[in-house]
Design a protein around this motif. Structure first.
Motif, PDB file in Angstrom:
ATOM      1  N   GLY A 102     -24.783  -6.473 -20.486  1.00 49.05           N
ATOM      2  CA  GLY A 102     -25.278  -5.669 -21.595  1.00 49.05           C
ATOM      3  C   GLY A 102     -24.189  -4.820 -22.217  1.00 49.05           C
ATOM      4  O   GLY A 102     -23.539  -4.027 -21.532  1.00 49.05           O
ATOM      5  N   LYS A 103     -23.970  -5.005 -23.519  1.00 42.87           N
ATOM      6  CA  LYS A 103     -23.095  -4.121 -24.290  1.00 42.87           C
ATOM      7  C   LYS A 103     -24.026  -3.098 -24.935  1.00 42.87           C
ATOM      8  O   LYS A 103     -24.798  -3.438 -25.829  1.00 42.87           O
ATOM      9  CB  LYS A 103     -22.308  -4.892 -25.343  1.00 42.87           C
ATOM     10  CG  LYS A 103     -21.322  -4.036 -26.124  1.00 42.87           C
ATOM     11  CD  LYS A 103     -20.552  -4.897 -27.134  1.00 42.87           C
ATOM     12  CE  LYS A 103     -19.535  -4.054 -27.899  1.00 42.87           C
ATOM     13  NZ  LYS A 103     -20.158  -2.956 -28.651  1.00 42.87           N
ATOM     14  N   THR A 104     -23.971  -1.848 -24.483  1.00 42.07           N
ATOM     15  CA  THR A 104     -24.993  -0.872 -24.852  1.00 42.07           C
ATOM     16  C   THR A 104     -24.600   0.044 -25.994  1.00 42.07           C
ATOM     17  O   THR A 104     -25.415   0.854 -26.440  1.00 42.07           O
ATOM     18  CB  THR A 104     -25.343  -0.014 -23.628  1.00 42.07           C
ATOM     19  OG1 THR A 104     -24.152   0.622 -23.143  1.00 42.07           O
ATOM     20  CG2 THR A 104     -25.934  -0.867 -22.523  1.00 42.07           C
ATOM     21  N   ARG A 283     -28.298   4.102 -27.319  1.00 41.74           N
ATOM     22  CA  ARG A 283     -27.650   3.529 -26.134  1.00 41.74           C
ATOM     23  C   ARG A 283     -28.558   3.639 -24.915  1.00 41.74           C
ATOM     24  O   ARG A 283     -28.635   2.722 -24.090  1.00 41.74           O
ATOM     25  CB  ARG A 283     -26.328   4.243 -25.868  1.00 41.74           C
ATOM     26  CG  ARG A 283     -25.516   3.646 -24.723  1.00 41.74           C
ATOM     27  CD  ARG A 283     -24.267   4.474 -24.441  1.00 41.74           C
ATOM     28  NE  ARG A 283     -23.410   3.825 -23.486  1.00 41.74           N
ATOM     29  CZ  ARG A 283     -23.600   3.809 -22.166  1.00 41.74           C
ATOM     30  NH1 ARG A 283     -24.664   4.414 -21.661  1.00 41.74           N
ATOM     31  NH2 ARG A 283     -22.771   3.184 -21.358  1.00 41.74           N
ATOM     32  N   GLY A 287     -29.866   0.547 -22.633  1.00 44.00           N
ATOM     33  CA  GLY A 287     -29.721   0.551 -21.181  1.00 44.00           C
ATOM     34  C   GLY A 287     -31.054   0.354 -20.474  1.00 44.00           C
ATOM     35  O   GLY A 287     -31.134  -0.357 -19.459  1.00 44.00           O
ATOM     36  N   LEU A 290     -31.913  -3.290 -20.745  1.00 51.50           N
ATOM     37  CA  LEU A 290     -31.090  -4.075 -19.818  1.00 51.50           C
ATOM     38  C   LEU A 290     -31.696  -4.034 -18.415  1.00 51.50           C
ATOM     39  O   LEU A 290     -31.821  -5.074 -17.748  1.00 51.50           O
ATOM     40  CB  LEU A 290     -29.659  -3.532 -19.808  1.00 51.50           C
ATOM     41  CG  LEU A 290     -28.695  -4.133 -18.777  1.00 51.50           C
ATOM     42  CD1 LEU A 290     -28.520  -5.627 -18.998  1.00 51.50           C
ATOM     43  CD2 LEU A 290     -27.344  -3.417 -18.825  1.00 51.50           C
ATOM     44  N   ARG A 291     -32.082  -2.848 -17.973  1.00 48.01           N
ATOM     45  CA  ARG A 291     -32.689  -2.723 -16.644  1.00 48.01           C
ATOM     46  C   ARG A 291     -34.042  -3.432 -16.587  1.00 48.01           C
ATOM     47  O   ARG A 291     -34.398  -4.057 -15.565  1.00 48.01           O
ATOM     48  CB  ARG A 291     -32.850  -1.244 -16.288  1.00 48.01           C
ATOM     49  CG  ARG A 291     -31.522  -0.523 -16.062  1.00 48.01           C
ATOM     50  CD  ARG A 291     -31.741   0.885 -15.530  1.00 48.01           C
ATOM     51  NE  ARG A 291     -32.431   1.738 -16.494  1.00 48.01           N
ATOM     52  CZ  ARG A 291     -31.824   2.440 -17.437  1.00 48.01           C
ATOM     53  NH1 ARG A 291     -30.510   2.368 -17.583  1.00 48.01           N
ATOM     54  NH2 ARG A 291     -32.524   3.206 -18.258  1.00 48.01           N
ATOM     55  N   GLU A 303     -23.184  -3.699 -17.123  1.00 54.43           N
ATOM     56  CA  GLU A 303     -22.829  -3.179 -18.436  1.00 54.43           C
ATOM     57  C   GLU A 303     -21.454  -3.693 -18.802  1.00 54.43           C
ATOM     58  O   GLU A 303     -20.476  -3.428 -18.104  1.00 54.43           O
ATOM     59  CB  GLU A 303     -22.856  -1.650 -18.449  1.00 54.43           C
ATOM     60  CG  GLU A 303     -24.267  -1.077 -18.474  1.00 54.43           C
ATOM     61  CD  GLU A 303     -24.313   0.336 -19.037  1.00 54.43           C
ATOM     62  OE1 GLU A 303     -23.459   0.665 -19.889  1.00 54.43           O
ATOM     63  OE2 GLU A 303     -25.196   1.104 -18.626  1.00 54.43           O
TER      64      GLU A 303
END
Length: 308
Positions: A102-104, A283, A287, A290-291, A303
């Protein structure tokens, strides 16, 4: 000595023999090269063509691939438009070594699932079968970001608040406590912001006299009446309000505090708002997603970006 017929037969045989040897020398030979101990990820034998004419070895893979009826492996990148589709497609293709990256950070947050990813103790894989979710922004969120800290004339600002009234949110007790203490400003409810926009429309043709700050943390703009429709000479301006808007298509709403500002210039008032740390909140949402994808698929999440 052989007679004429025998000599002619010998000559013909010799010519055919020379011809056969010449053709054999010109034709390539297919050889199988054993790969045991050379490297991981290779088949037991590799077919190569030996060109006697050029005395060089050549690969036959391209020739064989011309007749392939199915791909030798999965590869390519699928792009999805929602987080739910990202998770569903991972579930369709994943194995025990797949991983999510993941690019947050803004402006291009992105989740990438590498289906054929590597793992320590396992032979290296191609890392070429991927699924990408690039967090497409909603038009509403883009509109708030585009107008951030942008000065607007009173009529334009009033219209903006009216248009985006559905994205105004009632602050929680925690938000009131935190942001009123932080900004030393009074936080407004959605109805108060909408009322402000309607008051601004009334005073469009009025001449601004001055702006003052009250002890309550509110600000007041005083106007000189110049037309019949104005019912008063001042309006109260709250300092902070909450915006709740989905940042990403079909995603959860992101709550953003916004500071309300104005400048009295001559007889005009210029208005603008400032979204507080909106990139941080964005962001934080990426995140969280992503989780969530990691929990739903059971895959490890990192990340950053995978190897090219």
């Amino acid at each position: 000595m052989p007679d004429t017929k025998e000599a002619a037969a010998l000559d013909a045989h010799g010519i055919e023999l020379i011809k056969a040897l010449t053709v054999e020398a010109a034709e390539p030979s297919i050889l199988l090269v054993a790969t045991d101990g050379l490297s991981q990820g290779l088949p037991v034998n590799v077919p190569v063509a030996f060109d006697r004419k050029s005395q060089a070895f050549k690969s036959v893979k391209a020739l064989i691939d011309e007749f392939r009826q199915a791909p030798d492996r999965r590869k390519g990148t699928a792009t999805v438009e929602t987080l739910a589709s990202f998770i569903a497609l991972i579930e369709r293709h994943k194995d025990e070594n797949s991983a999510i990256f993941g690019k947050t950070s803004y402006p291009d947050p992105k989740l990438t699932a590498v289906i054929d990813y590597d793992k320590e103790g396992v032979a290296a894989r191609n890392r070429s079968h991927r699924i990408v979710y690039a967090f497409p922004l909603t038009e509403e969120f883009k509109s708030w970001v585009a107008g951030n800290a942008k000065p607007m004339e009173q009529e334009v600002f009033a219209a903006f608040l009216e248009e985006h009234a559905a994205e105004l949110a009632a602050p929680t007790d925690g938000e009131v406590s935190e942001y009123e203490r932080l900004f030393k400003e009074k936080m407004a409810t959605p109805s108060e912001v909408v009322a402000l926009s309607r008051h601004l429309e009334v005073f469009v043709a009025a001449r601004a006299k001055q702006g003052i700050r009250l002890q309550t943390g509110e600000r007041v703009v005083e106007f000189a009446e110049e037309h019949q429709n104005a019912k008063g000479e001042s309006i109260v301006v709250p300092g902070v309000f909450m915006v709740s808007v989905p940042a990403f298509v079909d995603g959860d709403a992101v709550r953003l505090p916004a500071r309300l500002r104005y400048r009295v210039t001559g007889s005009k008032v210029v208005w603008f708002y400032q979204l507080y740390r909106w990139e941080f909140f964005l962001r934080e949402q990426v995140g969280h997603d992503l989780r969530h994808a990691s929990n739903e698929t059971g895959l490890p999440a990192f990340e950053g970006s995978p190897e090219a």
